[in-house]
Design an enzyme around this catalytic site. Structure first.
Site: not given
Length: 241
Positions: A9-12, A14, A149
């Site tokens: 997930t969130g492969a786009s 850095g 966060y």
């Protein structure tokens, strides 16, 4: 040995990009999740083509309640999950509106929980199945002006520890990487002076790289970590140990 499939997930982002590169080098076929940065995913797929692994892009907004369903419906064979989606939010707790809080909790806590719940049956009978979450040093120690966060990353750490106990007898190992200060776009809001101050606080005297995080993720997925589960591995240059 047959194909091994991993979801990132969130492969786009850095770190996600470097994890994808490392796993493709290790002959994993990949489900590459992204939300809005389709261009980055298409560039990544082009870069990974020489590895001759299967590459499947999937768009889903994990900050929305139904985002995990969209993603899960496009996952078939699966041997590993890397829970890497996320973003930071800077500001005083008194200045945060309810919409931001709700979306951050959904993105970092609720969606990973629901997605994992949905995909666990696909891992149950696989050989050497594993889950790795990319959390944060702030989930371990907390940070002023990053209370939200810190809270959601701490929730991820607790989720990983608890889940590892529940699925160990099913042969699924569950761990997390807690990065410190890593040179990615998440640090772009800091001034050069701020970054120098942070480096001065880190015993190793430098920021980490996304590639160093990716190497740690692969280690926890690999057979070299076959007796490791329920652990939060700090990749932080000795910061806040």
């Amino acid at each position: 040995m047959g194909k091994r499939f991993a979801l990132i997930t969130g492969a786009s982002g850095g770190i996600g990009r470097e994890i994808a590169i490392k796993l493709a080098e290790e002959n994993y076929s990949l489900y590459l999740h992204y939300n809005s940065n389709e261009e980055a995913i298409m560039e990544l797929i082009e870069e990974l083509k020489p590895h001759q692994v299967e590459l499947i892009p999937i768009q889903a907004d994990l900050s929305k309640p139904d985002g995990y369903k969209v993603l899960a419906e496009n996952i078939f064979a699966l041997h590993a999950i890397v829970l890497n989606s996320g973003n930071s939010y800077y500001g005083l707790i008194s200045d945060m509106d309810d919409k931001v809080v709700s979306e951050m909790v959904q993105l970092h806590v609720t969606s990973p929980f629901q997605l994992t719940k949905e995909l666990l049956p696909k891992l149950m009978y696989q050989d050497r199945a594993a889950i790795v979450a990319v959390t944060s040093i702030w989930g371990q120690t907390g940070a002023s002006c990053e209370v939200l966060y810190s809270m959601v990353k701490g929730g991820q750490n607790a989720f990983i520890k608890a889940l590892s106990k529940e699925v160990s007898l099913n042969g699924i190992r569950v761990n997390a990487i807690a990065p410190g200060a890593i040179s990615t776009s998440m640090l772009e809001s800091f001034s050069a002076d701020d970054l120098e101050i942070i480096k001065g606080d880190i015993p190793m005297g430098r920021m980490g790289s996304a590639k160093e995080v990716a190497e740690a993720v692969f280690y926890l997925l690999s057979d070299k970590a076959s007796y490791i589960t329920g652990q939060i591995l700090g990749v932080n240059g000795g910061w806040y140990t």
